[in-house]
Scaffold this active site. Structure first.
Site, short mmCIF file in Angstrom:
data_model
loop_
_atom_site.label_atom_id
_atom_site.label_comp_id
_atom_site.label_asym_id
_atom_site.label_seq_id
_atom_site.Cartn_x
_atom_site.Cartn_y
_atom_site.Cartn_z
N GLU A 74 -0.42 -29.77 1.46
CA GLU A 74 0.84 -29.47 2.16
C GLU A 74 1.58 -30.74 2.55
OE1 GLU A 74 1.15 -25.16 4.34
OE2 GLU A 74 0.76 -26.85 5.64
N HIS A 128 -23.55 -27.52 -10.26
CA HIS A 128 -23.90 -26.52 -11.25
C HIS A 128 -22.67 -25.74 -11.72
CE1 HIS A 128 -28.23 -27.18 -10.60
NE2 HIS A 128 -27.80 -27.56 -9.41
N LYS A 176 7.79 -16.98 2.31
CA LYS A 176 7.90 -16.23 3.57
C LYS A 176 9.17 -15.40 3.58
CE LYS A 176 5.41 -19.63 6.37
NZ LYS A 176 5.57 -20.66 7.39
#
Ligand code: PA5
Length: 414
Positions: free
Chosen positions: A264, A290, A405
């Site tokens: 951000e 892994h 938003k």
């Protein structure tokens, strides 16, 4: 105590770094004096807050659970510290984090809560984020909580935000944070200090650790932060992906906090209107050896890797000297501690990655304690600011997330 070692190849180091380090230091000192970002002052300013919170908390001896309702910068830092220290801090209260509007997660957490022994902390810097506000409404409904004068509810928000006004109207206890402290840089403000202090953690020691890193940085003593920031920024096109491999589950949430801080803050349109950024990836060793390691070793050379390890887990659990039929191949580890095993895996992986020509650095914490997590948090915040300066961007805004938003609001209005 934390040790930082950069193991960079010569061609990764840029010769112009002396001037660049001076520029970074000067700009950060400027940001402090003009108040462009307020997180630098938090390790000092929050000392008084701790006393106030402790005095307040003393009146609520019946509380054994803290419910944090917040998302992003309003929860990730607190969670990082909580998960790091939780196992070794005795007599602390449990913290439950309500972050995601996932109905199954919320319902399960409701079942783990007794409303009479829980303090509900609604945390939102802006004071109107849809996820925490919706979850808070569901909490009020589910537990049939009264709102007016309810001492079991605390609001943490900017002075004069919508949440601040709500809390003021209903006589709900409020702690504020300053305008110039951005969400993802706010863990050492009331956002993290209030829940962690109420839960019984030694937050003074966390701040002491942060002060140590900050002061040595401002004195110009932490050459590794400058070197790392400069090299990451200057090689951003060649190595745009920065992987953290933390060798302890206690650092799992810390790596999530880093991902938010880095993404951000650094994913931006720069001052020349060009798209820029570095991509954070957070992994836990040995588990992710892994899975993701193969991509680092044989995939594109577009990554740098930071290893984080803990020297002394203060735990003597060991691999018993058993030989299991047909499975003798792993007996070489018999009698050794798990502490030795996980750290040897970190060292071996780092060596293998470096031998493949990938630039690596290692951060070694001597132990799991409050000072070290404070130091580590301040280290990453300063590193982020330093890289932001090198990238010529505004590190502290986040306009990119606003569009989604706005679209969300429209979806419910139509
Ligand atoms: O770093 C940020 O600013 C964001 O990630 C915010 O922390 C997040 O969106 C939550 O916002 P708020 O604390 O205003 O509810």
């Amino acid at each position: 105590m934390i040790k930082f070692d950069l193991i960079y190849d010569a061609d990764f180091l840029d010769q112009s770094y002396k001037q660049a380090s001076k520029d970074i230091l000067q700009q950060i000192k400027q940001e402090i004096s003009d108040g462009a970002s307020g997180y630098y002052n938090l390790p000092y300013e929050s000392q008084d807050l701790i006393d106030k919170v402790q005095a307040y908390g003393n009146a609520f001896k019946h509380i054994n659970t803290i419910a944090v309702i917040g998302i992003g910068g309003s929860s990730l830092g607190t969670k990082a510290i909580y998960e790091f220290l939780r196992h070794k801090t005795k007599n602390t209260k449990k913290i439950i984090f309500f972050e995601n509007p996932d109905p199954i997660d919320i319902t399960e957490k409701f079942m783990a809560i007794d409303k009479n022994s829980t303090q509900f902390l609604l945390i939102s810097k802006s004071g109107s984020t849809v996820e925490p506000m919706s979850i808070f409404k569901a909490i009020i409904y589910n537990f049939n909580l009264k709102i007016d004068n309810n001492e079991n509810i605390i609001a943490i928000t900017d002075h004069d935000s919508a949440l601040y006004k709500f809390a003021d109207k209903h006589n709900i206890k409020t702690f504020t944070l300053k305008d110039n402290v951005g969400g993802r840089f706010s863990v050492l403000s009331s956002v993290g200090i209030v829940p962690l202090t109420l839960a019984g953690f030694d937050t003074k020691k966390i701040l002491d650790g942060a002060v140590e890193t900050l002061e040595s940085f401002l004195n110009g003593d932490t050459k590794h932060i400058f070197d790392k920031a400069i090299n990451l920024a200057q090689n951003k096109d060649k190595h745009p992906i920065n992987v953290i491999f933390s060798y302890s589950n206690t650092l799992k949430e810390f790596t999530q906090w880093y991902v938010q801080l880095w993404a951000e803050s650094l994913g931006k349109i720069d001052k020349d209107s060009k798209r820029t950024g570095l991509t954070p990836v957070g992994h836990i060793g040995a588990v992710d050896q892994h899975s993701f390691l193969q991509l680092i070793i044989e995939g594109p050379r577009d990554k740098t890797v930071t290893f984080i390890k803990i020297d002394d887990f203060e735990n003597s659990l060991h691999v018993p000297k058993y030989t299991l039929d047909y499975i003798q191949k792993s007996d070489y580890i018999n009698g050794h501690t798990f502490n030795e095993l996980i750290n040897a895996e970190c060292d071996a992986t780092m060596q293998s990655v470096h031998e493949q020509g990938v630039n690596v650095d290692i951060i070694t914490l001597d132990k799991i304690n409050e000072e070290n997590i404070g130091e580590l948090i301040m280290y990453y915040e300063l590193l982020t600011s330093a890289v932001g300066i090198m990238l010529n961007i505004n590190t502290y805004n986040q306009e990119g997330v606003e569009l989604g938003k706005r679209i969300l609001v429209k979806k419910f209005q139509n």
